[in-house]
Design an enzyme around this catalytic site. Structure first.
Site, PDB file in Angstrom:
ATOM      1  N   ASN A 129       0.833  -1.193   0.000  1.00 41.58           N
ATOM      2  CA  ASN A 129       0.000   0.000   0.000  1.00 41.58           C
ATOM      3  C   ASN A 129       0.879   1.258   0.000  1.00 41.58           C
ATOM      4  O   ASN A 129       1.520   1.582   1.003  1.00 41.58           O
ATOM      5  CB  ASN A 129      -0.914  -0.039   1.231  1.00 41.58           C
ATOM      6  N   ASP A 132      -1.418  -4.172  11.149  1.00 43.86           N
ATOM      7  CA  ASP A 132      -2.790  -4.429  10.741  1.00 43.86           C
ATOM      8  C   ASP A 132      -3.633  -3.416  11.490  1.00 43.86           C
ATOM      9  O   ASP A 132      -3.374  -3.110  12.662  1.00 43.86           O
ATOM     10  CB  ASP A 132      -3.234  -5.859  11.035  1.00 43.86           C
TER      11      ASP A 132
END
Length: 191
Positions: free
Chosen positions: A9, A67
């Site tokens: 990302n 996460d």
């Protein structure tokens, strides 16, 4: 120190590089990892560890992975660990937002929190760091910056969504920024 942040990302990598400017932080693409690392854990902690362990074992480089989940009180903590895939496997930000807003329509409680767990694998040891920011969900998307649920999340004590804030302002108070601050403190204080 060269360290891998286990992500493809580019938004996350850019955000982290602004925070960890003292280090050479590279992403998965930079180390030649083209595959998506499966997130098979049932918690944020498990998923971040799975990703960090994958990179450390396969590429032999110091690595940290995160996460992040948006946990909405009225939805019993959902979407939580499934935040990126809430509306399906395509990881479509707008579809995720629309589903969340639809599921919240009948609830007056809009309290939520973003939570990030970072796992660091360094010198044969594993360390975890958590960052949390509380806030509320708004029903109208506001702002063009950020990504994910940023256009509908207003952090506690502010009147703008994350998507309306500059990167510097967001990083100073965000869940990821808080977890990364703990990571930086650890890295700078290690003997």
């Amino acid at each position: 120190m060269r360290i891998c942040f286990a992500t493809h990302n580019e938004n996350k990598l850019r955000e982290i590089n602004q925070i960890l400017s003292k280090y050479e932080v590279v992403g998965l693409t930079d180390i030649g990892c083209r595959e998506e690392i499966p997130e098979t854990g049932s918690t944020l902690s498990e998923n971040s560890k799975i990703k960090a362990d994958f990179v450390t074992s396969k590429y032999g480089i110091p690595c940290f992975a995160d996460d992040t989940g948006l946990e909405v009180e009225a939805l019993n903590g959902d979407p939580g660990v499934y935040s990126a895939r809430y509306a399906g496997r395509d990881r479509d930000n707008l579809a995720n937002i629309n589903l969340l807003l639809k599921n919240l329509e009948t609830h007056s409680n809009k309290t939520a929190r973003f939570r990030t767990v970072i796992t660091l694998n360094l010198e044969g040891n594993t360390h975890q760091f958590e960052g949390i920011v509380n806030g509320i969900i708004v029903s109208v998307l506001k702002g063009e910056k950020g990504f994910g649920y940023d256009p509908i999340f207003i952090p506690e004590g502010y009147d703008q969504t994350f998507a309306e804030m500059s990167a510097e302002s967001k990083n100073a108070i965000s869940h990821r920024g808080r977890a990364v601050a703990k990571l930086v403190e650890f890295l700078e204080n290690r003997v």
